[in-house]
Scaffold this motif. Structure first.
Motif, PDB file in Angstrom:
ATOM      1  N   ASP A   8       5.576  -4.327   3.851  1.00  0.00           N
ATOM      2  CA  ASP A   8       4.831  -2.657   3.487  1.00  0.00           C
ATOM      3  C   ASP A   8       3.883  -2.616   4.278  1.00  0.00           C
ATOM      4  O   ASP A   8       2.668  -3.447   3.775  1.00  0.00           O
ATOM      5  CB  ASP A   8       4.676  -2.542   1.803  1.00  0.00           C
ATOM      6  N   ASP A   9       3.348  -1.059   4.437  1.00  0.00           N
ATOM      7  CA  ASP A   9       2.294  -1.464   5.461  1.00  0.00           C
ATOM      8  C   ASP A   9       1.170  -0.905   4.436  1.00  0.00           C
ATOM      9  O   ASP A   9      -0.489  -0.894   4.924  1.00  0.00           O
ATOM     10  CB  ASP A   9       1.996  -0.441   6.183  1.00  0.00           C
ATOM     11  N   GLU A  10       0.915  -0.836   3.005  1.00  0.00           N
ATOM     12  CA  GLU A  10      -0.030  -0.281   2.249  1.00  0.00           C
ATOM     13  C   GLU A  10      -0.518  -1.684   1.311  1.00  0.00           C
ATOM     14  O   GLU A  10       0.141  -2.654   0.598  1.00  0.00           O
ATOM     15  CB  GLU A  10       0.730   0.432   0.792  1.00  0.00           C
ATOM     16  N   PRO A  11      -1.621  -2.297   1.210  1.00  0.00           N
ATOM     17  CA  PRO A  11      -2.191  -3.549   0.822  1.00  0.00           C
ATOM     18  C   PRO A  11      -1.657  -3.421  -0.879  1.00  0.00           C
ATOM     19  O   PRO A  11      -1.450  -4.695  -1.033  1.00  0.00           O
ATOM     20  CB  PRO A  11      -4.036  -3.417   1.461  1.00  0.00           C
ATOM     21  N   MET A  12      -2.490  -2.688  -1.160  1.00  0.00           N
ATOM     22  CA  MET A  12      -2.107  -2.800  -3.138  1.00  0.00           C
ATOM     23  C   MET A  12      -0.987  -2.680  -3.328  1.00  0.00           C
ATOM     24  O   MET A  12      -0.277  -3.516  -4.678  1.00  0.00           O
ATOM     25  CB  MET A  12      -2.481  -1.313  -3.678  1.00  0.00           C
ATOM     26  N   ALA A  13       0.456  -2.237  -2.656  1.00  0.00           N
ATOM     27  CA  ALA A  13       1.526  -2.832  -2.880  1.00  0.00           C
ATOM     28  C   ALA A  13       2.084  -3.564  -2.522  1.00  0.00           C
ATOM     29  O   ALA A  13       2.977  -4.355  -3.918  1.00  0.00           O
ATOM     30  CB  ALA A  13       2.655  -1.725  -1.872  1.00  0.00           C
ATOM     31  N   ARG A  34       2.695  -6.719   6.606  1.00  0.00           N
ATOM     32  CA  ARG A  34       2.243  -5.236   7.049  1.00  0.00           C
ATOM     33  C   ARG A  34       2.583  -4.647   8.034  1.00  0.00           C
ATOM     34  O   ARG A  34       2.853  -3.310   7.783  1.00  0.00           O
ATOM     35  CB  ARG A  34       0.541  -5.305   6.255  1.00  0.00           C
ATOM     36  N   ASP A  54       9.743  -0.933   2.274  1.00  0.00           N
ATOM     37  CA  ASP A  54       8.863  -0.530   1.762  1.00  0.00           C
ATOM     38  C   ASP A  54      10.132   0.379   2.959  1.00  0.00           C
ATOM     39  O   ASP A  54      10.390   0.267   3.964  1.00  0.00           O
ATOM     40  CB  ASP A  54       7.541   0.481   2.860  1.00  0.00           C
ATOM     41  N   MET A  57       6.746   3.039   7.427  1.00  0.00           N
ATOM     42  CA  MET A  57       6.022   2.651   7.839  1.00  0.00           C
ATOM     43  C   MET A  57       6.039   3.083   9.068  1.00  0.00           C
ATOM     44  O   MET A  57       6.857   3.523   9.703  1.00  0.00           O
ATOM     45  CB  MET A  57       6.274   0.819   7.573  1.00  0.00           C
ATOM     46  N   THR A  79       9.300   2.786  -2.279  1.00  0.00           N
ATOM     47  CA  THR A  79       9.167   3.662  -1.698  1.00  0.00           C
ATOM     48  C   THR A  79       9.038   4.878  -2.769  1.00  0.00           C
ATOM     49  O   THR A  79       8.513   4.828  -4.260  1.00  0.00           O
ATOM     50  CB  THR A  79       9.905   4.292  -0.980  1.00  0.00           C
ATOM     51  N   LYS A  99       8.125   3.880  -6.584  1.00  0.00           N
ATOM     52  CA  LYS A  99       6.678   3.815  -6.689  1.00  0.00           C
ATOM     53  C   LYS A  99       5.938   4.658  -8.071  1.00  0.00           C
ATOM     54  O   LYS A  99       5.639   5.972  -7.227  1.00  0.00           O
ATOM     55  CB  LYS A  99       5.224   3.168  -5.427  1.00  0.00           C
TER      56      LYS A  99
END
Length: 229
Positions: A8-13, A34, A54, A57, A79, A99
């Motif tokens: 996933d390119d989102e760190p929080m995810a 990421r 995800d 991306m 997603t 999400k």
């Protein structure tokens, strides 16, 4: 234990998935990525059972990545966009998590993956024999005779039709002994044989006349697995 990676390119995810995997006995998170291309390079020489993937991306989409791996690991798509659901199931994804992902929904998805893996690897599970070590003795036990397993301090009590066997084991290792296709965790201290469940209530179920509590964390997953929706 199901080995997995998260992409996933989102760190929080990724942080959420790392936290959930740490709290789930069924999965072992091997790596997080990421950048999907780096993940693909890693997957070219490493093997895992499952990918949390995800869809939106950079460089390559999750759908494209999944197609490039076919046949490959099981996929659970993650997603923020619900309109990808149909396409994800066309790729034979195990599940589709929208999400922000809640733990109960994550747990249901993982149990689906475990059931898929068990159904692929285990045939005629009722004829299988497991070997339970209790002190210096080892007991051969037919899988179909196990009613439920109960955490008992540093031990687990295996409840059978005609007796109980106390083994020194952690709950995290229960599904190395019994298949997820036939057993379900319903509480932090209980795993039950699905075929021996005779009644299901909101906060408990019955196995061989014994009342087994259903933990809040596991309630939604229990309803999904047992087809109560």
């Amino acid at each position: 234990m199901i080995t997995c990676v998260a992409i996933d390119d989102e760190p929080m995810a990724l942080e959420v998935l790392e936290l959930y995997c740490a709290d789930c006995d069924l999965v072992e998170l091997k790596a997080v990525f990421r950048e999907p291309l780096k993940a693909m390079a890693w997957l070219s020489h490493e093997k895992v059972d499952l990918i949390f993937l995800d869809i939106n991306m950079p460089e390559i989409s999750g759908m494209q990545l999944a197609q490039s791996l076919s046949p490959g690991p099981m996929i659970i798509f993650t997603t923020a966009y619900s309109h990808y659901a149909v396409e994800s199931y066309n790729l034979n994804a195990v599940d589709y998590l929208l999400k922000p992902i809640i733990f109960e929904r994550f747990l249901t998805a993982v149990q689906k993956a475990a059931k898929v893996r068990s159904s692929e690897n285990i045939d005629n599970s009722n004829e299988l024999t497991v070997y339970l070590k209790s002190g210096p003795q080892t007991y051969p036990v037919k899988l179909c005779d196990i009613l439920y397993l109960e955490k008992d301090g540093n031990y687990i009590t295996v409840h059978l039709k005609d007796r109980n066997i106390l083994i020194r084991e952690n709950m995290s290792a229960v599904f190395d002994l019994v298949p997820v296709s036939d057993f379900i965790r319903v509480h932090k201290s209980f795993v039950v044989a699905i075929k021996h469940v005779t009644m299901i209530e909101t906060h408990q179920l019955t196995v061989n006349g014994e009342k087994i509590p259903i933990g809040n964390t596991y309630r939604e997953a229990v309803r999904d697995i047992l087809g109560l929706r």
